[in-house]
Design an enzyme around this catalytic site. Structure first.
Site, PDB file in Angstrom:
ATOM      1  N   ALA A   1      42.410 114.202  26.527  1.00  0.00           N
ATOM      2  CA  ALA A   1      42.485 113.052  27.456  1.00  0.00           C
ATOM      3  C   ALA A   1      41.229 112.274  27.596  1.00  0.00           C
ATOM      4  O   ALA A   1      40.979 110.956  27.825  1.00  0.00           O
ATOM      5  CB  ALA A   1      42.851 113.138  28.908  1.00  0.00           C
TER       6      ALA A   1
ATOM      7  N   ARG B   1      30.843 109.326  23.485  1.00  0.00           N
ATOM      8  CA  ARG B   1      29.693 109.253  22.641  1.00  0.00           C
ATOM      9  C   ARG B   1      30.007 109.196  21.213  1.00  0.00           C
ATOM     10  O   ARG B   1      29.343 108.886  20.241  1.00  0.00           O
ATOM     11  CB  ARG B   1      29.127 111.063  22.435  1.00  0.00           C
TER      12      ARG B   1
ATOM     13  N   GLY C   1      37.860 116.104  34.179  1.00  0.00           N
ATOM     14  CA  GLY C   1      37.438 117.444  33.683  1.00  0.00           C
ATOM     15  C   GLY C   1      38.346 118.144  33.157  1.00  0.00           C
ATOM     16  O   GLY C   1      39.385 117.753  33.283  1.00  0.00           O
TER      17      GLY C   1
ATOM     18  N   ARG D   1      50.335 100.284  -8.394  1.00  0.00           N
ATOM     19  CA  ARG D   1      50.404  99.794  -7.196  1.00  0.00           C
ATOM     20  C   ARG D   1      51.930 100.326  -6.834  1.00  0.00           C
ATOM     21  O   ARG D   1      52.706 101.040  -7.772  1.00  0.00           O
ATOM     22  CB  ARG D   1      50.327  98.442  -6.608  1.00  0.00           C
TER      23      ARG D   1
ATOM     24  N   ALA E   1      49.004  93.471 -25.765  1.00  0.00           N
ATOM     25  CA  ALA E   1      47.561  93.324 -25.040  1.00  0.00           C
ATOM     26  C   ALA E   1      47.940  91.823 -24.475  1.00  0.00           C
ATOM     27  O   ALA E   1      48.358  90.950 -25.149  1.00  0.00           O
ATOM     28  CB  ALA E   1      46.644  93.126 -25.902  1.00  0.00           C
TER      29      ALA E   1
ATOM     30  N   ALA F   1      53.087  86.589 -30.893  1.00  0.00           N
ATOM     31  CA  ALA F   1      51.833  86.713 -30.189  1.00  0.00           C
ATOM     32  C   ALA F   1      51.699  85.192 -29.353  1.00  0.00           C
ATOM     33  O   ALA F   1      52.112  84.294 -29.921  1.00  0.00           O
ATOM     34  CB  ALA F   1      50.558  86.802 -31.071  1.00  0.00           C
TER      35      ALA F   1
END
Ligand code: UD1
Ligand code: CA
Length: 455
Positions: free
Chosen positions: A10, A15, A77, A332, A379, A422
């Site tokens: 809790a 810090r 506490g 991806r 490519a 190409a």
């Protein structure tokens, strides 16, 4: 024998200087609280209870139904926090482990030996202590002449003599449940901080001459508590080494475990070699006999057996067996490379399936596409999948030869055995066994295919 756990989570973790609740800060890819619940699993028989407060909604959302939650509001506490679980657990369990969600390195076996110690204890509870040179702000353990624990003194109230004590309170306790619920109500309010300290239950037992036992620990890597981000990085380093050692013991090789970053929960098969600077995150599953890295980041992906993955970034992707990717490739979400695919440098694949034996050697983008077996992607090939409004799909058949620098303007279908020259810009579907060239490409001749037509 019923054993449950109450996990105190809790506190804000002031810090940490963070807007995120401390217990949600990740450690090797999973929130701190996940690690503690995971370790507790083997020691408890009932569903654990998590005490939430700061950022309660966020923490509850993360926990889902892995634990029951109770709210501590305000946070007065650790003793007051444990008390919040009484209404849920009273009369329902024999033993209660109470521990702190900021102690994420404690192992299952430590919790099991804690429960075992308490079963043999005639007194109301046992706790875990650690012997360490650096006290790190932990409470100090005081002992009676007979060796039982007499008190826990918090650092800020400890006398100089007490501060020298090397036995520390780790923050894991196992209580006889009935005694605990009663004792929590008797904890006095701490006069300095106005809080109720769980650690004060030691004195309540001692006042009634009831023995408190300790399980002493000397493995510091288990007792790193997290109060600051420096502790978080120390815990990460210790846990990373633990994870890496476990993989190595299971037959995975690592050239340099110090530069190998594997999240908790990642699975790796034997005889896989992980090269330096490899990061394996999330729900990643890797098979046997692979070489992964160096310089590779993999998240939420599945890799089969005998693949080579060199300098690759992949997320949400699947590689089947004997796939060879990289260097410098990006896979991806939804990239699925079937067996024997070769994907070389500077390629990107997203939401696409590359059939068996597809070759895509150099700087290509394949998105929203399905590519048949043994097709060659030349490519610089690009699937122009986005028309400014929506994503369109490209279907390429088997044994197709896509010439260098071809633009495939989707939606598009290219038949089995077809060929593009190409630099072709293909805007219309290409029939089977047809050569297309030019801008936009047009059919110029019918082809004889070298490989046999299927079916
Ligand atoms: C606590 C112990 C200390 C021990 C150390 C080990 C007490 C009084 N001290 O100190 O003896 O050496 O842990 O880790 O118990 N929490 C709540 N509600 C609260 C306050 C705290 O749920 O009102 C939770 C926090 O979220 C945290 C845990 O309890 O997960 C421990 O609290 P923290 O403030 O970090 O205690 P420490 O000062 O570390
Ligand atoms: Ca703490």
């Amino acid at each position: 024998m019923k054993v449950t756990a109450v996990l105190l989570a809790a506190g804000q973790g002031t810090r940490m200087k963070s807007s995120m609740p401390k217990v949600l800060h990740p450690l090797c890819g999973k929130p701190m609280v996940w690690h503690v619940l995971e370790a507790l699993k083997s020691a408890i028989t009932e569903k654990p209870v998590v005490v939430v407060g700061y950022g309660a909604e966020e923490v509850k959302k993360y926990l889902g139904d892995s634990a029951d939650c109770v709210l501590q509001e305000p946070q007065l506490g650790t003793g007051h926090a444990a008390m919040q679980a009484e209404s849920l657990l009273k009369g329902k369990t024999d033993y209660v482990i109470v521990t702190y969600a900021d102690m994420p390195l404690l192992r299952g076996e430590t919790f099991r030996s804690l429960v075992e110690t308490q079963r043999l204890n005639s007194g109301p509870f046992s706790l875990v202590t650690a012997i360490a040179d650096d006290p790190r702000g932990f409470g100090r353990i005081l002992r009676n002449p007979d060796g039982t624990v007499s008190a826990i003194v918090e650092e800020y109230v400890a006398t100089p003599e007490q501060q020298k004590i090397k036995e520390l309170n780790v923050g894991a306790y196992c209580f006889n449940a009935d005694w605990l619920w009663d004792a929590l109500h008797r904890i006095p309010k701490n006069p300095k901080k106005g809080e109720y300290y769980l650690t004060d239950v030691v004195e309540l037992a001692v006042q009634n001459s009831l023995p408190v036992q300790a399980v002493v620990h000397d493995d510091f890597s288990e007792t790193i508590g997290i109060n600051t981000r420096i502790h978080l990085s120390e815990a990460e380093a210790a846990l990373r080494m633990r994870i890496n050692r476990e993989h190595m013991l299971n037959g995975v090789s690592m050239i340099d475990p110090n530069s190998t970053y594997i999240d908790a929960g990642v699975k790796i098969g034997r005889d896989t070699l992980i090269m330096p600077n490899t990061h394996l995150h999330g729900e990643t599953k890797i098979g046997e006999g692979n070489v992964i890295g160096p310089n590779t980041i993999i998240r939420d992906s599945i890799i089969g057996n005998r693949c080579k993955v060199l300098a690759v970034v992949m997320e949400g992707a699947v590689l089947e067996d004997e796939v060879d990717v990289g260097p410098f490739a990006r896979l991806r979400k939804g990239a699925h490379l079937k067996s024997h695919v070769h994907m070389g440098n500077f390629g990107e694949v997203k939401d696409s399936t590359l059939g068996e034996g597809v070759k895509m050697g150099h700087f290509s983008y394949i998105g929203d596409a399905k590519i048949g077996a043994n097709t060659n992607i030349g490519a610089g090939t690009v699937t122009a999948n986005y028309d400014g409004e929506k994503k369109n799909t490209t279907e390429i058949g088997e044994d197709v030869f896509i010439g260098s620098d071809t633009m495939l303007v989707a939606p598009l279908k290219i038949g089995n055995g077809a060929r593009t020259g190409a630099g072709a810009i293909v805007t219309k579907n290409v029939p089977e066994d047809t050569l297309v060239v030019g801008m936009p490409a047009r059919a110029i001749k019918k082809l004889e295919r070298k490989t046999k037509k299927k079916g």
